[in-house]
Write a protein that holds these residues in place. Sequence first.
Motif, PDB file in Angstrom:
ATOM      1  N   LEU A 223       0.762  -1.150  -0.004  1.00  0.00           N
ATOM      2  CA  LEU A 223      -0.058  -0.069  -0.028  1.00  0.00           C
ATOM      3  C   LEU A 223       0.749   1.270   0.139  1.00  0.00           C
ATOM      4  N   TYR A 224       0.394   2.214  -0.935  1.00  0.00           N
ATOM      5  CA  TYR A 224       1.066   3.407  -0.753  1.00  0.00           C
ATOM      6  C   TYR A 224       0.464   4.504  -0.775  1.00  0.00           C
ATOM      7  N   SER A 225       0.745   5.901  -0.682  1.00  0.00           N
ATOM      8  CA  SER A 225       0.167   7.085  -0.344  1.00  0.00           C
ATOM      9  C   SER A 225      -0.947   7.525  -1.532  1.00  0.00           C
ATOM     10  N   ASN A 226      -1.817   8.086  -1.082  1.00  0.00           N
ATOM     11  CA  ASN A 226      -2.967   8.688  -2.055  1.00  0.00           C
ATOM     12  C   ASN A 226      -3.400   7.488  -2.769  1.00  0.00           C
ATOM     13  N   SER A 227      -4.017   6.375  -1.984  1.00  0.00           N
ATOM     14  CA  SER A 227      -4.598   5.351  -2.543  1.00  0.00           C
ATOM     15  C   SER A 227      -3.910   4.516  -3.840  1.00  0.00           C
ATOM     16  N   VAL A 243       1.790   2.016  -9.031  1.00  0.00           N
ATOM     17  CA  VAL A 243       0.409   1.864  -9.811  1.00  0.00           C
ATOM     18  C   VAL A 243      -0.183   3.195  -9.557  1.00  0.00           C
ATOM     19  N   SER A 244      -0.496   3.864 -10.585  1.00  0.00           N
ATOM     20  CA  SER A 244      -1.174   5.154 -10.338  1.00  0.00           C
ATOM     21  C   SER A 244      -2.556   4.966 -10.141  1.00  0.00           C
ATOM     22  N   ARG A 245      -2.920   6.021  -9.348  1.00  0.00           N
ATOM     23  CA  ARG A 245      -4.393   6.017  -8.734  1.00  0.00           C
ATOM     24  C   ARG A 245      -5.470   5.516  -9.673  1.00  0.00           C
ATOM     25  N   GLU A 246      -5.402   5.996 -10.931  1.00  0.00           N
ATOM     26  CA  GLU A 246      -6.585   5.735 -11.849  1.00  0.00           C
ATOM     27  C   GLU A 246      -6.379   4.306 -12.410  1.00  0.00           C
ATOM     28  N   LYS A 247      -5.423   3.657 -12.101  1.00  0.00           N
ATOM     29  CA  LYS A 247      -5.355   2.392 -12.560  1.00  0.00           C
ATOM     30  C   LYS A 247      -5.245   1.268 -11.573  1.00  0.00           C
ATOM     31  N   VAL A 248      -5.400   1.717 -10.361  1.00  0.00           N
ATOM     32  CA  VAL A 248      -5.308   0.642  -9.455  1.00  0.00           C
ATOM     33  C   VAL A 248      -6.487  -0.372  -9.238  1.00  0.00           C
ATOM     34  N   GLN A 249      -7.734  -0.042  -9.602  1.00  0.00           N
ATOM     35  CA  GLN A 249      -8.628  -1.035  -9.532  1.00  0.00           C
ATOM     36  C   GLN A 249      -8.657  -1.945 -10.745  1.00  0.00           C
ATOM     37  N   ASP A 250      -8.227  -1.438 -11.832  1.00  0.00           N
ATOM     38  CA  ASP A 250      -7.764  -2.324 -13.001  1.00  0.00           C
ATOM     39  C   ASP A 250      -6.700  -3.242 -12.765  1.00  0.00           C
ATOM     40  N   PHE A 251      -5.630  -2.585 -12.135  1.00  0.00           N
ATOM     41  CA  PHE A 251      -4.680  -3.436 -11.509  1.00  0.00           C
ATOM     42  C   PHE A 251      -5.077  -4.555 -10.621  1.00  0.00           C
ATOM     43  N   LYS A 252      -5.922  -4.309  -9.700  1.00  0.00           N
ATOM     44  CA  LYS A 252      -6.505  -5.254  -8.933  1.00  0.00           C
ATOM     45  C   LYS A 252      -7.126  -6.507  -9.535  1.00  0.00           C
ATOM     46  N   THR A 253      -7.863  -6.001 -10.544  1.00  0.00           N
ATOM     47  CA  THR A 253      -8.598  -7.007 -11.438  1.00  0.00           C
ATOM     48  C   THR A 253      -7.687  -7.643 -12.328  1.00  0.00           C
TER      49      THR A 253
END
Length: 256
Positions: A223-227, A243-253
């Motif tokens: 886990l890193y800063s700013n979600s 992993v940039s914030r806007e890509k986190v959900q896709d990365f998790k998927t």
Amino acid sequence: MTTIIIEDEKPAARLLQRKLDKLNIPIGVMLHSVEEAISWFSANKHPDLIFLDIQLSDGLSFEIFEHFVKAKSEIKSAVIFTTAYDEYALRAFKLNSIDYLLKPIDEDDLEIAVSKFKARLPKQESLKLDFEEIKKMLTNPFDKNYKTRFTVKIGQHLKVITTDEIECFYSENKGTYIHTLDNRDYLIDSTLEVLEQELDLKNFFRVSRKFIIPLKSIKEIVLYSNSRLKVVLPTYKAEEVIVSREKVQDFKTWIG
């Protein structure tokens, strides 16, 4: 009528603007990235028409729309796609958008696309574009032969590197590099944008503007800063892979 261009290559954006000037279509603003577009749409009234490039410098342009869907909002502007993709990938949305224009953009095709838009202006209907389906078609086209090896130059010699040997791809000082599992770096004649189209995205993911990583090379996720998330790789230590914030959900998927 309000119109904007979203295109990461500024010369291409200016060329399109000049062609639209000939058709008396004024351009209110030109945007060049997913991040810039999200910021602009959040603060401004949405335009009537968007000329939308699919591949932007920091991701697919569909991420702009996905952002507002997640925020329980919607971009209701009409869309004309401008893209370098061939017809095979484009058939996914030929019936959903106003039109698509294959680069280099032909002026006659541009005029036809604008005419189609003007024809629907009185109705003021919002388009319902299936961006998820389009995205799947673009990133996973049928029968695609993915790149599995790269040839790099070392002095007067050529070396072949297979994707099994690659720990990550990264960009630095306008160059693109392969970092291998044996902790070596090789300059390649490509860009991360091109690599996204050549690699099997079941196995590779672009975590940010700077890095593409393979699933098999992930040693640890923190886990890193700013979600955001930090990915630890086996040997690459030059800088943090975030992993940039806007890509986190896709990365998790993707990793799931």
